[in-house]
Each structure stands twice: as structure tokens, then as C-alpha cells.
Design an enzyme around this catalytic site. Structure first.
Site, PDB file in Angstrom:
ATOM      1  N   ASP A  51    -112.274 -65.410 -50.827  1.00 40.00           N
ATOM      2  CA  ASP A  51    -112.034 -66.595 -50.033  1.00 40.00           C
ATOM      3  C   ASP A  51    -110.900 -66.360 -49.028  1.00 40.00           C
ATOM      4  OD1 ASP A  51    -112.480 -69.389 -49.546  1.00 40.00           O
ATOM      5  OD2 ASP A  51    -110.521 -69.723 -50.457  1.00 40.00           O
ATOM      6  N   ASP A 100    -115.919 -74.841 -51.854  1.00 40.84           N
ATOM      7  CA  ASP A 100    -116.589 -74.554 -50.577  1.00 40.84           C
ATOM      8  C   ASP A 100    -117.891 -75.331 -50.497  1.00 40.84           C
ATOM      9  OD1 ASP A 100    -114.609 -72.844 -49.882  1.00 40.84           O
ATOM     10  OD2 ASP A 100    -115.803 -71.009 -49.950  1.00 40.84           O
ATOM     11  N   THR A 103    -113.209 -70.373 -43.408  1.00 37.52           N
ATOM     12  CA  THR A 103    -111.856 -69.914 -43.117  1.00 37.52           C
ATOM     13  C   THR A 103    -111.843 -68.488 -42.557  1.00 37.52           C
ATOM     14  OG1 THR A 103    -111.629 -69.286 -45.425  1.00 37.52           O
ATOM     15  CG2 THR A 103    -110.728 -71.392 -44.789  1.00 37.52           C
ATOM     16  N   THR A 104    -112.687 -67.636 -43.146  1.00 31.90           N
ATOM     17  CA  THR A 104    -112.704 -66.255 -42.675  1.00 31.90           C
ATOM     18  C   THR A 104    -113.181 -66.217 -41.225  1.00 31.90           C
ATOM     19  OG1 THR A 104    -113.422 -65.759 -44.919  1.00 31.90           O
ATOM     20  CG2 THR A 104    -113.404 -63.935 -43.377  1.00 31.90           C
TER      21      THR A 104
HETATM   22  P1  ADP Z   1    -116.171 -68.099 -44.424  1.00 29.01           P
HETATM   23  O1  ADP Z   1    -114.841 -68.036 -45.084  1.00 29.01           O
HETATM   24  O2  ADP Z   1    -116.051 -68.000 -42.936  1.00 29.01           O
HETATM   25  O3  ADP Z   1    -117.018 -69.228 -44.871  1.00 29.01           O
HETATM   26  P2  ADP Z   1    -117.997 -66.421 -45.904  1.00 29.01           P
HETATM   27  O4  ADP Z   1    -117.629 -65.159 -46.578  1.00 29.01           O
HETATM   28  O5  ADP Z   1    -118.285 -67.610 -46.726  1.00 29.01           O
HETATM   29  O6  ADP Z   1    -116.893 -66.731 -44.834  1.00 29.01           O
HETATM   30  O7  ADP Z   1    -119.267 -66.086 -45.002  1.00 29.01           O
HETATM   31  C1  ADP Z   1    -119.877 -67.036 -44.208  1.00 29.01           C
HETATM   32  C2  ADP Z   1    -120.874 -66.363 -43.287  1.00 29.01           C
HETATM   33  O8  ADP Z   1    -121.936 -65.753 -44.032  1.00 29.01           O
HETATM   34  C3  ADP Z   1    -121.523 -67.392 -42.377  1.00 29.01           C
HETATM   35  O9  ADP Z   1    -121.530 -66.908 -41.069  1.00 29.01           O
HETATM   36  C4  ADP Z   1    -122.925 -67.499 -42.951  1.00 29.01           C
HETATM   37  O10 ADP Z   1    -123.878 -67.893 -41.991  1.00 29.01           O
HETATM   38  C5  ADP Z   1    -123.166 -66.109 -43.446  1.00 29.01           C
HETATM   39  N1  ADP Z   1    -124.267 -66.027 -44.407  1.00 29.01           N
HETATM   40  C6  ADP Z   1    -124.486 -66.722 -45.526  1.00 29.01           C
HETATM   41  N2  ADP Z   1    -125.651 -66.355 -46.127  1.00 29.01           N
HETATM   42  C7  ADP Z   1    -126.183 -65.386 -45.353  1.00 29.01           C
HETATM   43  C8  ADP Z   1    -127.368 -64.571 -45.417  1.00 29.01           C
HETATM   44  N3  ADP Z   1    -128.241 -64.699 -46.387  1.00 29.01           N
HETATM   45  N4  ADP Z   1    -127.568 -63.670 -44.451  1.00 29.01           N
HETATM   46  C9  ADP Z   1    -126.671 -63.524 -43.455  1.00 29.01           C
HETATM   47  N5  ADP Z   1    -125.554 -64.235 -43.336  1.00 29.01           N
HETATM   48  C10 ADP Z   1    -125.303 -65.166 -44.257  1.00 29.01           C
HETATM   49 MG    MG Z   2    -117.819 -69.654 -46.706  1.00 27.80          MG
END
Ligand code: ADP
Ligand code: MG
Length: 539
Positions: free
Chosen positions: A62, A387, A95-96
């Protein structure tokens, strides 16, 4: 003679960095922050293990948690951490993405600075691009209705992919969607109604949603009933004990019978406490303080269930859930002050017992009980739940979503580049760099999944140019495809907030050309503090 004397307007020990040096320093620090969390983005993102100075371990994926625990010292880097915190509190996810975007905006701004473009031109261009991006985002958002449960589940699943919760995301998304639909009221969701409790016992697959409240306390005596139906609940904030005589009080006892008297009288007073409780009709007691052994004994005899040392916050939740008033003086206890619940019972998990209060008067009180084998697992699952809850709550408020998996970022980038063509010279360059920065998200999603980011970006560009707005890089299939069809969806607001705060911080950092740091303040050179030693080699 004296005109050669330097003039000091600040204390001698002030460290000053001016102009391009200050800018480079700050940009490098911001970039390092973005680089540090980049590997955690998306479904194939890796986790980080953070060990604090006391040796406590956190394993997480996270963004905001990592940055908070990293012990960051550089002032510009700290500003980056702030956007992660804002993103977390405003929308609870993304957040990322927000931090990575800010880092890339600054990195690309540096290219323009190298071309001798003035920072104010860049910040103006970025501001323009951010406004335009939000406009495009609104246009490209998909409106949804809330009766589509599967869609909501897909949104949660997208939020949970890649976290420790991945293996159970099917079940967890159902829990989240059910929970939210129960507390939803006129398109508003108060997440305070959902309590999250963690229990170290069985595996995460046993995580459950309970309609009611769980208090992490057991009954005070095993002679008390283990389960009470049609509970009438008293909440008492005072100890159920005989008050200790104050310091000045002197008790003189000279004969054994006087002593016996004294003991009898004390027992009498304790008995009276139980009598008052019994008279009120309460059959369950939550006491914020201690309960005397003798009181426990008599309560058990009356078949009353009691727990002690219940934290104040739990007392308050119990009050709003059951309708009971928190009483500080037993004399105030009357039937009208009691709260109600269908069942109060003690449930054992491992060696720990907890009190479940189900079927409360206020049905909008829910608890998610997370099970897991270790503290670290429990914490990470809790973050994943937060989340997911944040995402659904956001969607319920706004009812607009966008295509995930980098699709929306690619579309924004494409349309921003078209927009930049309408601008003149230098601003055009800035808007273009803003558009390029957005591609950092899909390219990192690909990179983290072991794909070639350049190939993926090229394919994505082709498809978006051909009008395939929802083309994203699906990390489950490793293919560039229509991700809306595949149910990879995110609330629009996550992206909107990420763009806003990333732009704001980038602009703020770009406007700085003079850093005056007093020697006692933390170092202002771009290294990351103790948690993450030298990362300047990363790129
Ligand atoms: P954040 O802290 O920004 O929420 P995450 O590690 O939760 O970061 O990643 C979120 C990203 O992963 C988003 O851009 C989301 O669209 C992408 N994502 C989620 N599931 C998939 C998937 N199956 N294939 C590609 N990207 C995905
Ligand atoms: Mg996320």
C-alpha cells in the site's frame, strides 16, 4: 576597507540552495519517492518490508503505508508523502498512482528546464493540462446504476488485486458490497458504521461480515451464561466496585466481630450494586472499568452476562448500535436507559474469546471480522478492505467509473496531446510532457508484470488511436484488450483526485528556487532517511 565585509541577513548556519540547484535537488527527491513505490503498482506489484527503529515489521503493498513508514526527511519528498495521505483520506485508494504521477511530472519538467524553459511556463502548461485532463476524464467516465451488484464487485476486485487479499478477493468483494449496500442511505455511505476487527486465529478465508458489533472482550466469569437472547444492555462507565475509602478516612477495628461487620457491610454494598442492575431489567452489562469479584459472583447467579474494561470507543459504538445510554451513576440505571439486541454471545476463536452483539436496534451497524495467521497478514488484509470499502463508497456517491489497467491514462494522454496541438510553442511542450507523464502508469503496470513496457505502450497507442478507448493492459491475460469488458474498473474520482494532487504538488515544487534550511532542520539533500538507505542509484 569595510565595503568588502559580507553582510549576513540570516543566521550563519543557514544552508542555502539557490536556483537550478534547488530545483534539481527537489526534483530528484520527488523522483526518488516515486521510484521507491513504483514496484508495488498494480496486480503484479511486489510488497515491501519495512522495519522501524524498534524492529517492528510491516509488510505491505500500500503506497501510503510505505511512505508513512519510510521515515522520509527531505522537505520536497515530504510534500510527496502528503499527497499520498490526501489521496488516502479523500478517496481511500490510488495512492501509488498519485505519487508516481507527481514524480513523473517533475521528472519531465526537468527536461523542459534543461531546454531553458522558464518554470512559470511549465507550471502554467501543467495547470492547463490538469484542467483539460479532468474535463476529458468527465467525458470518458461511464455512468452506472447502483443495482448492478456484479459491477460493484468488479470495482472492489480491481482494488484488491495484487494485495495480500488477492486469493480471497471473490469472497471479500462480496462482503464489502453487501456491507456497503446495508449502510447506504440516499447515495451516501458513512464508513464509520463499519467496524473492522482483527483476530489472529484461523486463515483469512474465515473472514466474516457480522450484522452487529464485536467487542474484543470475554465475559468476566465462566459461570455467566455464554449466550443471551433478547438482550437488554446496560452500558456503565463506572467501576462496579466499592469505592476505596479516601485517604483521610480512618477505620478503627478493635474486635473480630467489628471486622466481620465491616466485611459484611462491604458485601452488602456490592450486593446492592447487583440488585440495582437486576431491578433495571438488564441482562447484559458492558462496563468500561473493573468489576469486583463479588459482584461478578452475584451477577453470574442472576444469569447476567458481563464484560469489563471495554474501551470507551467501543462503549460509544455499542451505544449507537443498541440505543443504550452510557451511565456513570448506577442510580440512574432504569429500563429506559437500556439498549437492545437480539443476541449477545461469547464466541471463541483460538484461545481468544470475543463478545458478539447481533441484531442490534440500529441495523446499520456492521463489523468485518478479519481472521488471519499473523499480525502482518491481518494488517495488510485490513488495508485491502479499507481500499475496497473506500472505492465502493466513492462509486456510490459519484456513480461514475473509468476503465482501469492503464486504459484511462492512455486515453487522457492521447486526447491531451491532441489538445496541445491547439496551443502555442512552449506551453504546448509542457502539456505534451504532462500527457507523457500519464503513460507512466500503464508502462509501470506492464513492467511490474515482466512485460516489455515499450511494446505494450506502442500497442496501447495504436489501439487508442484507432478509437479503442477502453484498451488497457490486462495483467491477468497479459494482453492489451478492452478492459471494461473484462471488468477492470475504477471509480473516476480516484483518477481525478490523483491528477489534481499530483499537479498541485508538482507545481508547488517547481516554483521553488530558493531553499533556506536552518542547520537544525533535517538534511535537504535528496536521500531518504534511515529506512531506505541509498536509493540514488535507482532508475
Ligand atoms: P494504487 O495505490 O494507485 O491504488 P495499486 O497497486 O492498487 O495502486 O494498483 C492500481 C492499478 O492497478 C490501477 O491502475 C488499476 O487499474 C490497475 N489494475 C488493477 N487490476 C488490474 C488488472 N487485472 N490488469 C491491469 N491493471 C490492473
Ligand atoms: Mg489500489
Amino acid at each position: 576597507m569595510s565595503d568588502k565585509q559580507p553582510i549576513y541577513i540570516m543566521p550563519e548556519n543557514t544552508e542555502r540552495t539557490i536556483g537550478r540547484d534547488a530545483q534539481r535537488n527537489n526534483i530528484l527527491a520527488a523522483k526518488l519517492v516515486a521510484e521507491a513505490i513504483k514496484t508495488t503498482l498494480g496486480p503484479k506489484g511486489m510488497d515491501k518490508m519495512l522495519v522501524d527503529s524498534l524492529g517492528d515489521i510491516t509488510v505491505t503493498n500500500d503506497g501510503v503505508t510505505i511512505l508513512e513508514k519510510m521515515d522520509i526527511e527531505h522537505p520536497a519528498a515530504k510534500m510527496m508523502v502528503e499527497i499520498a495521505k490526501t489521496q488516502e483520506s479523500e478517496v481511500g485508494d490510488g495512492t501509488t498512482t498519485a505519487v508516481m504521477l507527481a514524480g513523473k511530472l517533475l521528472e519531465n519538467a526537468e527536461k523542459l528546464l534543461d531546454l531553458k524553459i522558464h518554470p512559470t511556463v511549465i507550471t502554467k502548461g501543467y495547470k492547463l493540462a490538469s484542467e483539460k485532463a479532468k474535463e476529458i476524464l468527465n467525458r470518458e467516465s461511464i455512468e452506472i446504476t447502483l443495482d448492478n451488484e456484479e459491477l460493484l464487485i468488479n470495482i472492489v476486485k480491481t482494488a484488491m488485486t495484487g494485495k495480500g487479499a488477492e486469493s480471497e478477493k471473490e469472497k471479500f468483494s462480496k462482503i464489502i458490497v453487501t456491507a456497503i449496500s446495508q449502510i447506504e442511505e440516499n447515495n451516501n455511505v458513512n464508513l464509520n458504521n463499519i467496524k473492522i476487527i482483527k483476530n489472529k486465529s484461523s486463515g483469512i478465508e474465515d473472514t466474516e461480515l457480522i450484522r452487529g458489533i464485536i467487542i474484543d472482550k470475554e465475559r468476566v466469569s465462566i459461570d455467566m451464561p455464554q449466550k443471551i437472547e433478547n438482550a437488554r444492555i446496560a452500558l456503565i462507565s463506572e467501576p462496579l466496585e466499592v469505592k476505596n475509602p479516601s485517604q483521610e478516612a480512618k477505620i478503627s477495628i478493635s474486635t473480630p466481630s467489628q471486622l466481620q461487620d465491616f466485611i459484611n457491610r462491604e458485601e452488602q454494598m456490592l450486593k446492592q450494586i447487583v440488585e440495582k442492575i437486576k431491578l433495571s431489567g438488564a441482562n447484559v452489562i458492558f462496563c468500561q472499568k473493573g468489576i469486583d469479584d463479588i459482584v461478578q459472583y452475584y451477577l453470574a447467579k442472576e444469569n447476567i452476562y458481563a464484560t469489563r474494561r471495554v474501551p470507551k470507543s467501543d462503549m460509544e459504538s455499542l451505544s449507537s448500535a443498541t440505543g443504550a445510554r452510557i451511565i456513570s451513576n448506577l442510580n440512574e440505571l432504569s429500563p429506559s436507559e437500556l439498549g437492545r439486541a437480539k443476541i449477545v454471545e461469547e464466541v471463541k476463536h483460538g484461545d481468544e474469546a470475543m463478545t458478539y452483539v447481533r441484531g442490534c436496534e440500529n441495523p446499520k451497524t456492521l463489523t468485518i471480522l478479519i481472521h488471519g495467521g499473523s499480525e502482518h497478514v491481518l494488517d495488510e488484509i485490513e488495508r485491502a478492505f479499507k481500499d475496497g470499502l473506500g472505492d465502493v463508497a466513492t462509486v456510490i456517491k459519484d456513480r461514475t467509473i473509468v476503465a482501469g489497467a492503464g486504459a484511462i491514462e492512455m486515453e487522457l494522454s492521447k486526447q491531451l496531446k491532441e489538445f496541445s496541438q491547439t496551443l502555442s510553442g512552449r506551453e504546448q511542450l509542457a502539456v505534451n510532457e504532462f500527457a507523457n507523464s500519464l503513460e507512466f502508469i500503464p508502462s509501470t503496470l506492464a513492467e511490474n508484470a515482466g512485460l516489455d513496457p515499450i511494446d505494450v505502450l506502442t500497442e496501447l497507442k495504436q489501439k487508442h488511436d484507432a478509437g479503442e478507448k477502453y484498451a488497457g493492459i490486462n495483467i491477468f491475460t497479459n494482453k492489451v484488450e478492452d478492459v471494461v469488458e473484462k471488468g477492470i474498473l475504477e471509480p473516476s474520482r480516484i483518477k481525478k483526485q490523483a491528477i489534481s494532487s499530483a499537479t498541485e504538488v508538482a507545481i508547488m515544487i517547481l516554483r521553488i528556487d530558493d531553499v533556506l534550511a536552518s542547520k537544525t532542520s533535517p538534511r535537504s539533500s535528496p536521500s531518504m532517511g534511515r529506512g531506505m538507505p541509498d536509493m540514488s542509484g535507482m532508475d
